[in-house]
Motif scaffolding. Structure first.
Motif, mmCIF file in Angstrom:
data_model
loop_
_atom_site.group_PDB
_atom_site.id
_atom_site.type_symbol
_atom_site.label_atom_id
_atom_site.label_comp_id
_atom_site.label_asym_id
_atom_site.label_seq_id
_atom_site.Cartn_x
_atom_site.Cartn_y
_atom_site.Cartn_z
ATOM 1 N N GLN A 229 123.396 -5.509 75.771
ATOM 2 C CA GLN A 229 122.757 -5.391 74.470
ATOM 3 C C GLN A 229 123.848 -5.073 73.456
ATOM 4 O O GLN A 229 125.001 -4.885 73.826
ATOM 5 C CB GLN A 229 121.694 -4.286 74.486
ATOM 6 N N ASP B 37 127.722 -8.051 72.481
ATOM 7 C CA ASP B 37 126.269 -8.210 72.475
ATOM 8 C C ASP B 37 125.879 -9.235 73.529
ATOM 9 O O ASP B 37 126.739 -9.941 74.076
ATOM 10 C CB ASP B 37 125.804 -8.668 71.083
ATOM 11 N N ARG B 38 124.593 -9.288 73.788
ATOM 12 C CA ARG B 38 124.006 -10.316 74.644
ATOM 13 C C ARG B 38 122.785 -10.874 73.928
ATOM 14 O O ARG B 38 121.947 -10.128 73.421
ATOM 15 C CB ARG B 38 123.623 -9.752 76.007
ATOM 16 N N SER B 39 122.708 -12.192 73.897
ATOM 17 C CA SER B 39 121.574 -12.858 73.272
ATOM 18 C C SER B 39 121.200 -14.052 74.128
ATOM 19 O O SER B 39 121.957 -15.029 74.204
ATOM 20 C CB SER B 39 121.926 -13.300 71.852
ATOM 21 N N SER C 77 126.621 -13.878 76.279
ATOM 22 C CA SER C 77 127.113 -12.513 76.066
ATOM 23 C C SER C 77 128.580 -12.619 75.663
ATOM 24 O O SER C 77 129.281 -13.556 76.056
ATOM 25 C CB SER C 77 126.946 -11.643 77.315
#
Length: 789
Positions: free
Chosen positions: A198, A232-234, A238
C-alpha cells in the motif's frame, strides 16, 4: 539477533491467512533453518511473504516467498541466521547496509569508517578480511559481491542497498546448497528490500561525529546522511523509489613511516624537522610515524527504482535499477615541521640525528570518482503446484571509475602536477539464472530444485600518466590489465522428508569455468595469455533429525571450488617481458566443509540455544606470499597447499528474559585454523591462518519498557590475529597490524509520535583504539530523526 518482522498486518484479510495456513503448517514439520526464530502464535501474510512469527522465538520458521526476487533456494540445508527491519531499527546504529550484520554469529565486516566503499570485506568462520571472494552477497537476487578479485579492494557493492530499504537479511553459513557457486564457502548474505503493499513514504536524517586521537592527529571528523523513499501498490502494479545521500569525513587511514634503522648519517642540505612519532611496527621494530595520507572525504549518492507487475496471481515480473555515485578526496597531512613551523613533505630530513629521504609517494593525495549502475530483471512463478520456475538476470556496470593520484611532490602537487589516472571503465559482471522447482505428485515428500547459472566477469584496468593529476588528460599508458572469466553451472538438489522426524537434502553442482582474453601491458611491452577451460563437480548433503518439539539435530557436508578471480590471474606487472607478480595458471581453491548442529528450544519456546561444530579443509588456498622454495623475494598470489580449520559456534536468542521487554542474543565462536602444508613458503607451516582469530563474540541486550521506548547495549569482541602467513607480525596494536578488540555500542530509540521517531546512539562507547591494517573509528556519536507514513 534473529528476528521476525513485527510490522502491522491489520489490513490483511482473514481469508488470506486461512488460505495460506495449511501450506505453512505442512512446511514447518522440519525447520528450514538452524536458528532463525518463529513459531505458530500468529501468522503474518502479504502478497509476497507468509511468515510464522512469535513473541517469543522458537525453533520453527518458514518463509513462503511468492514472486519476490531472491537468491535463496526453497529448501535450505545449512545454518541460517536472520535479522529484520524492526530489529535493526531498534538495536543497530545503521548508516551502511553492512551494519545489518554487525551482531550476527561469526561475522565481521571490516568497515573502517562510515561510507567505506573499498575495504569493507566480509569475514566468516574460516575466512578472514583478506578473503572477499569466499562469500557471496545478494540483494533481491542481484549479485553485489565483487568477484573480480579477492581482497580489500574487491568489497561487495554495499552502496547499492541502504539501511532504510532493508526488509530482512538472511545469512547462510557454508557451501551446503547446490544453488550457489564455490564462493559460498564462507557464507551467503541475502538482502530482501521493501516492496510496498500500500502507499508508504519515509524520510530520515542522520548526523554523526567522532573525536579521533592517534599519533599527532587530534581532530573531529563528522558527516551526515539523508534518505527518502516512496512506494505504492495499485492493482497488479507495485513500485518503490529510494534515494540516499551521504557526506562523510573519515579518520586518516594510511600513515607515512620510516624504520628507525633506515636512518643514515646526515649530509649537507638536509632539513632538521620535529613532529615525528616513535612507535613499534607489527614486527615490534622501531619506526617513525611521519604523517597521514588517505583521510577520505566521501560524498555518495544512491538511487534505486523497483517495479513489479503481477502477470497473473501466480506469476510476477520485477525490474530493479540501481545507481551509485561516489566522489572521494584522499587528503594528506605531514607531522613534520621545519624550524619555521612549515610542514615538510619531501626531501632529506633529519630526525633525532639521523637522515631520512622523503619521496612524493609518502604524501600523495588522490581523488576517486565512480558512477556504477546495476540492473536486475526477474520473472517468477509461484503456483505451489507441480512445477514452479524463475528466470533472473542482472548486470553490474562500472560506467565510470576513475582514480587520480599525484606523483609530483607536495606542496606543489596540491594545485596540480604530474600524476597517474587509473580508469576501470568497461569493468563489471553479469549473471543469468534459470531455476525450476518440481513437487512430484507421486512422491509429495520430495521437493526437487534444479537450474542453470551463468556468471561472467570483465576486468578492464588502464593506468595512464598525466601532466596534471587533478584534472589533466591521459598522456600515455603506464600499465594495463585485462581479462574475462565465465562460470556456467548446472545444479540439482532433492529435499526428501522421510517422515515427521527425518529429512535429508542431497544435491550436486557441475561447473564449467573459462578464463580468456587475459593480457598485461607496460610502457614498453605487452603479453597476452591463453584460454583456460576446466570442469568441476561439487556434491552436497544434509540431514536433520527432530526427535521432539525441543531438540533438532543437523549434519551438513559440501564441496566448494572457488575459482581464481580475474585480477588474481591477470593483474600484475612486467619487467621487460617477464611477469613478476601474477600467475595466469593459478589453481582454484578446493574446500570440503562439514558442520554438526544441535539446537534446543528453551523455556517452552521462549529462547533458542544452538551449538555448531564446523570443519573445513582447503587445498590450494589463494594467498599472496613469497615463493621461498624458488629463492624469490617477490610477493605474488600463489596456491597454499593445505589449510585445516576446526571450530565451535554457540548462539543464543531469547525474548522477555526475566522481565517483559528484555531481549537477549549473543554468540561465541572458537576457531583453530592452521596452515598444514605450504611448500612454497615452509615458514608458514603450523601457523595460524591470517586474519582468522581464535575467538569472536557478540552480545546484544535490548529493553523495551513500552511500545515507544527502547534501550540497546551491544558488544563485539575479536581475539588476537595475524596479517602474515608466517605470523611474523605479533604486534597487532600498530599501523598495518591486526589486533584484538572489545567494543561496546549503545542505542536509544523513542517513538515521538505516530509517524515520527528519533534515536541517539554511540558506536565504540569505550573508545577502543584498534586496527585491521588501518585504524578503525573511535567513539562515534550518532543522532537520527525519521518520518514514516
Amino acid at each position: 539477533m534473529n528476528s521476525v518482522s513485527s510490522s502491522s498486518y491489520e489490513h490483511m484479510r482473514m481469508h488470506a491467512l486461512r488460505a495460506l495456513y495449511a501450506a505453512a503448517a505442512a512446511a514447518i514439520a522440519i525447520p528450514a533453518s538452524a536458528s532463525a526464530p518463529a513459531a505458530a502464535d500468529t501468522i503474518a501474510a502479504d502478497n509476497d511473504v507468509l511468515m510464522l512469527q512469535s513473541n517469543p522465538p522458537t525453533q520453527q520458521h518458514v518463509t513462503i516467498t511468492a514472486a519476490r526476487p531472491s537468491s535463496l533456494p526453497t529448501e535450505i540445508p545449512t545454518t541460517i541466521e536472520s535479522i529484520d527491519a524492526k530489529t535493526m531499527e531498534r538495536t543497530i546504529n545503521a548508516t551502511d547496509a553492512e551494519d545489518a550484520l554487525k551482531y550476527l554469529p561469526s561475522l565481521l565486516v571490516r568497515k573502517r569508517y562510515i561510507g567505506d566503499y573499498n575495504h569493507a570485506v566480509l569475514a566468516t568462520r574460516a575466512s578472514g578480511t583478506g578473503n572477499s571472494a569466499r562469500s557471496m552477497v545478494y540483494a533481491d537476487g542481484i549479485l553485489l559481491s565483487n568477484l573480480l578479485g579477492n581482497g580489500a579492494a574487491f568489497t561487495p557493492r554495499w552502496g547499492l542497498v541502504t539501511p532504510e530499504e532493508i526488509e530482512r537479511v538472511d545469512v547462510l553459513y557454508g557451501p551446503f546448497s547446490a544453488a550457489y557457486a564455490g564462493n559460498s564457502v564462507g557464507a551467503v548474505v541475502d538482502y530482501v528490500t521493501r516492496m510496498p503493499t500500500q502507499f508508504e513514504a519515509h524520510v530520515k536524517a542522520q548526523a554523526f561525529t567522532q573525536d579521533f586521537k592517534l599519533f599527532n592527529t587530534a581532530k573531529s571528523y563528522s558527516g551526515h546522511q539523508a534518505s527518502a523513499s516512496i512506494g505504492d501498490r495499485s492493482g497488479p502494479w507495485s513500485w518503490w523509489i529510494n534515494v540516499n545521500e551521504t557526506d562523510s569525513n573519515g579518520q586518516p587511514l594510511v600513515f607515512a613511516n620510516r624504520l628507525v634503522s633506515a636512518g643514515v648519517p646526515v649530509t649537507a642540505g638536509s632539513i632538521p624537522v620535529t613532529g615525528a612519532v616513535l612507535d613499534k611496527n607489527p614486527k615490534n621494530q622501531d619506526w617513525l610515524m611521519l604523517g597521514t595520507t588517505t583521510q577520505y572525504h566521501t560524498a555518495q549518492d544512491h538511487a534505486k527504482i523497483k517495479l513489479a507487475y503481477d502477470i497473473s496471481p501466480a506469476i510476477r515480473a520485477s525490474y530493479t535499477f540501481g545507481y551509485w555515485r561516489n566522489s572521494t578526496d584522499g587528503n594528506v597531512e605531514s607531522y613534520l615541521r621545519d624550524a619555521a613551523g612549515n610542514p615538510v613533505y619531501t626531501g632529506n630530513v633529519v630526525i633525532n640525528g639521523l637522515q631520512y629521504a622523503l619521496t612524493a609517494a609518502d604524501f600523495a593525495p588522490n581523488r576517486n570518482a565512480l558512477e556504477h549502475y546495476t540492473h536486475g530483471l526477474d520473472l517468477k512463478s509461484n503456483t505451489k503446484g507441480v512445477w514452479d520456475w524463475e528466470i533472473a538476470a542482472s548486470l553490474y556496470d562500472y560506467h565510470k571509475d576513475i582514480l587520480r593520484s599525484a606523483t609530483a611532490a607536495l606542496p606543489a602537487a596540491a594545485s596540480g602536477g604530474a600524476g597517474r589516472i587509473t580508469d576501470m571503465a568497461g569493468t563489471g559482471w553479469n549473471t543469468l539464472a534459470l531455476k525450476g522447482i518440481w513437487h512430484p505428485q507421486q512422491a509429495p515428500e520430495h521437493i526437487v530444485e534444479f537450474g542453470y547459472q551463468r556468471e561472467a566477469y570483465q576486468l578492464r584496468t588502464s593506468v595512464y600518466d598525466t601532466p596534471d593529476w587533478t584534472g589533466g588528460p591521459a598522456a600515455g599508458l603506464f600499465s594495463g590489465f585485462n581479462g574475462d572469466t565465465q562460470l556456467q553451472s548446472l545444479y540439482a538438489q532433492d529435499a526428501w522428508r522421510i517422515n515427521q522426524q527425518w529429512k535429508t537434502i542431497l544435491g550436486g553442482r557441475v561447473e564449467q569455468w573459462r578464463a580468456d582474453n587475459g593480457s598485461i601491458a607496460s610502457k614498453s611491452a605487452s603479453q597476452a595469455f591463453g584460454t583456460r577451460d576446466e570442469h568441476y563437480f561439487s556434491p552436497k548433503a544434509a540431514i536433520s533429525f527432530k526427535p521432539d518439539s525441543d531438540w533438532t539435530y543437523k549434519a551438513s557436508a559440501g564441496r566448494a571450488v572457488r575459482m581464481p578471480t580475474v585480477s588474481e590471474l591477470y593483474q600484475g606487472s612486467l619487467s621487460g617481458t617477464n611477469i613478476i607478480n601474477n600467475d595466469p595458471n593459478l589453481k582454484p581453491e578446493k574446500s570440503w566443509t562439514t558442520e554438526l548442529t544441535a539446537e534446543r528450544a528453551l523455556n517452552g519456546g521462549a529462547g533458542i540455544l544452538r551449538s555448531t561444530f564446523f570443519h573445513e579443509r582447503t587445498r590450494d588456498a589463494l594467498y599472496s606470499q613469497v615463493n621461498a622454495a624458488a629463492s624469490s623475494t617477490v610477493t605474488t598470489i600463489q596456491n597454499v597447499d593445505d589449510i585445516r580449520t576446526n571450530g565451535l559456534e554457540l548462539a543464543y536468542l531469547a525474548n522477555d528474559v526475566f522481565i517483559r521487554g528484555l531481549d537477549l542474543s549473543g554468540s561465541v565462536t572458537y576457531t583453530d585454523s592452521e596452515i598444514v602444508r605450504n611448500n612454497k613458503f615452509p615458514a608458514s607451516v603450523g601457523k595460524q591462518q591470517p586474519r582468522v582469530p581464535n575467538w569472536r563474540a557478540n552480545f546484544v541486550a535490548s529493553y523495551r519498557p513500552d511500545d515507544k521506548l527502547s534501550y540497546t547495549l551491544g558488544a563485539r569482541y575479536s581475539g588476537k590475529q595475524y596479517g602474515t602467513l608466517d605470523n611474523s607480525d605479533p604486534n597487532g596494536n600498530s599501523y598495518t597490524g591486526f589486533g584484538s578488540f572489545f567494543v561496546a555500542d549503545v542505542r536509544v530509540r523513542y517513538q515521538l509520535a505516530r509517524q515520527w521517531s528519533g534515536s541517539i546512539g554511540i558506536d565504540n562507547l569505550n573508545n577502543a583504539k584498534y586496527w585491521a591494517f588501518h585504524p578503525y573509528t573511535q567513539r562515534t556519536v550518532m543522532a537520527e530523526l525519521k518520518f514514516d507514513y
